[in-house]
Design an enzyme around this catalytic site. Structure first.
Site, PDB file in Angstrom:
ATOM      1  N   HIS A 156       0.540  -1.325  -0.101  1.00 24.68           N
ATOM      2  CA  HIS A 156      -0.003  -0.192   0.043  1.00 24.68           C
ATOM      3  C   HIS A 156       0.916   1.172   0.041  1.00 24.68           C
ATOM      4  CE1 HIS A 156      -3.102  -2.773   2.401  1.00 24.68           C
ATOM      5  NE2 HIS A 156      -3.543  -2.407   1.270  1.00 24.68           N
ATOM      6  N   LYS A 178     -17.543  -6.145   7.697  1.00 23.50           N
ATOM      7  CA  LYS A 178     -16.171  -7.069   8.035  1.00 23.50           C
ATOM      8  C   LYS A 178     -15.799  -6.660   9.396  1.00 23.50           C
ATOM      9  CE  LYS A 178     -13.619  -6.837   3.446  1.00 23.50           C
ATOM     10  NZ  LYS A 178     -12.587  -6.451   2.658  1.00 23.50           N
ATOM     11  N   ARG A 225      -1.911  -6.151  -8.115  1.00 27.10           N
ATOM     12  CA  ARG A 225      -1.026  -6.835  -7.875  1.00 27.10           C
ATOM     13  C   ARG A 225      -1.052  -8.346  -8.938  1.00 27.10           C
ATOM     14  NH1 ARG A 225      -3.017  -7.768  -2.178  1.00 27.10           N
ATOM     15  NH2 ARG A 225      -4.840  -7.339  -3.267  1.00 27.10           N
ATOM     16  N   SER A 271      -3.064  -7.565   3.000  1.00 27.86           N
ATOM     17  CA  SER A 271      -3.078  -7.448   4.574  1.00 27.86           C
ATOM     18  C   SER A 271      -3.337  -8.773   5.142  1.00 27.86           C
ATOM     19  CB  SER A 271      -4.343  -6.599   4.768  1.00 27.86           C
ATOM     20  OG  SER A 271      -3.749  -5.400   4.270  1.00 27.86           O
TER      21      SER A 271
HETATM   22  P1  ADP Z   1      -9.717  -3.598  -0.296  1.00 30.80           P
HETATM   23  O1  ADP Z   1     -10.260  -4.382   1.079  1.00 30.80           O
HETATM   24  O2  ADP Z   1     -10.634  -2.402  -0.592  1.00 30.80           O
HETATM   25  O3  ADP Z   1      -9.315  -4.558  -1.463  1.00 30.80           O
HETATM   26  P2  ADP Z   1      -7.136  -3.293   0.619  1.00 30.80           P
HETATM   27  O4  ADP Z   1      -6.480  -2.530   1.796  1.00 30.80           O
HETATM   28  O5  ADP Z   1      -6.895  -4.740   0.626  1.00 30.80           O
HETATM   29  O6  ADP Z   1      -8.363  -2.913   0.351  1.00 30.80           O
HETATM   30  O7  ADP Z   1      -6.253  -2.836  -0.630  1.00 30.80           O
HETATM   31  C1  ADP Z   1      -6.461  -1.445  -1.055  1.00 30.80           C
HETATM   32  C2  ADP Z   1      -5.928  -1.284  -2.483  1.00 30.80           C
HETATM   33  O8  ADP Z   1      -4.686  -1.474  -2.637  1.00 30.80           O
HETATM   34  C3  ADP Z   1      -6.646  -2.325  -3.532  1.00 30.80           C
HETATM   35  O9  ADP Z   1      -6.606  -1.774  -4.819  1.00 30.80           O
HETATM   36  C4  ADP Z   1      -5.620  -3.161  -3.626  1.00 30.80           C
HETATM   37  O10 ADP Z   1      -5.500  -3.988  -4.754  1.00 30.80           O
HETATM   38  C5  ADP Z   1      -4.118  -2.524  -3.368  1.00 30.80           C
HETATM   39  N1  ADP Z   1      -3.134  -3.307  -2.559  1.00 30.80           N
HETATM   40  C6  ADP Z   1      -3.277  -3.998  -1.751  1.00 30.80           C
HETATM   41  N2  ADP Z   1      -1.980  -4.665  -1.603  1.00 30.80           N
HETATM   42  C7  ADP Z   1      -0.848  -4.415  -2.719  1.00 30.80           C
HETATM   43  C8  ADP Z   1       0.146  -4.687  -2.960  1.00 30.80           C
HETATM   44  N3  ADP Z   1       1.000  -5.520  -2.434  1.00 30.80           N
HETATM   45  N4  ADP Z   1       0.905  -4.054  -3.931  1.00 30.80           N
HETATM   46  C9  ADP Z   1      -0.147  -3.239  -4.754  1.00 30.80           C
HETATM   47  N5  ADP Z   1      -1.390  -3.040  -4.395  1.00 30.80           N
HETATM   48  C10 ADP Z   1      -1.949  -3.357  -3.347  1.00 30.80           C
END
Ligand code: ADP
Length: 163
Positions: free
Chosen positions: A17, A41, A90, A129
């Protein structure tokens, strides 16, 4: 001024992120990282905790601010007068899901909200995450996934005092 929102759960924020945040902050004049308060959630960190953590990890980035929102992204974006949402990609698995959200947002907003995708830096492609939480729950090493103080907070949540 070019402004964008980076919405997500950020439960917790990872280096993946952070990489998207830093790169977006170079593209846009102002970036609002927004924690989605998703009542469906059960998160590890409360919205307030996630906002605080994000504020700490972005404190050196002057054009980045952190907020939270609930409800539809298009309503929140409209309220703020922002027309761009940033999301990270990703792998192909992200693409299908993200494409659907992006198209829905564009349709629902009458074309007012577009999505800009940044592809992950390869070293963070595997990071999510949920995997960080799973590893931490077994007291595994998450030092390559999240900043040190975030790792400490995650371990605390799982009842581990020592990192
Ligand atoms: P959500 O629950 O909305 O998917 P996340 O917090 O998991 O939210 O992720 C928010 C955004 O960040 C999403 O667009 C996700 O694809 C992106 N993201 C998460 N991890 C990575 C990573 N390792 N590299 C690039 N983008 C990421």
């Amino acid at each position: 001024m070019k402004a964008a929102i980076y919405p997500g759960s950020f439960d917790p924020v990872t280096f993946g992120h952070l990489d998207i945040i830093k790169r977006s902050a170079k593209i846009f004049d102002e970036l609002t990282v927004s924690v989605l308060d998703n009542k469906a959630k059960t998160p590890l960190f409360s919205v307030e905790e996630r906002v605080k953590i994000l504020e700490e990890v972005t404190k050196e980035l002057p054009n980045v601010k952190v907020e939270s929102f609930s409800g539809l992204l298009i309503d929140y974006a409209k309220e703020k007068g922002i027309r761009v949402s940033v999301r990270g990609l990703r792998a192909v698995t992200d693409f299908e899901y993200e494409l659907q959200i992006a198209q829905t947002n564009r349709q629902l907003s009458g074309g007012d909200l577009d999505t800009v995708f940044l592809t992950t830096s390869l070293e963070y492609a595997y990071l999510s995450s949920s995997s960080v939480k799973e590893i931490a729950s077994f007291h595994g090493d998450i030092s390559q996934c999240v900043p040190e103080f975030v790792a400490r907070l995650i371990y605390e949540k799982y009842g581990f005092e020592e990192v």
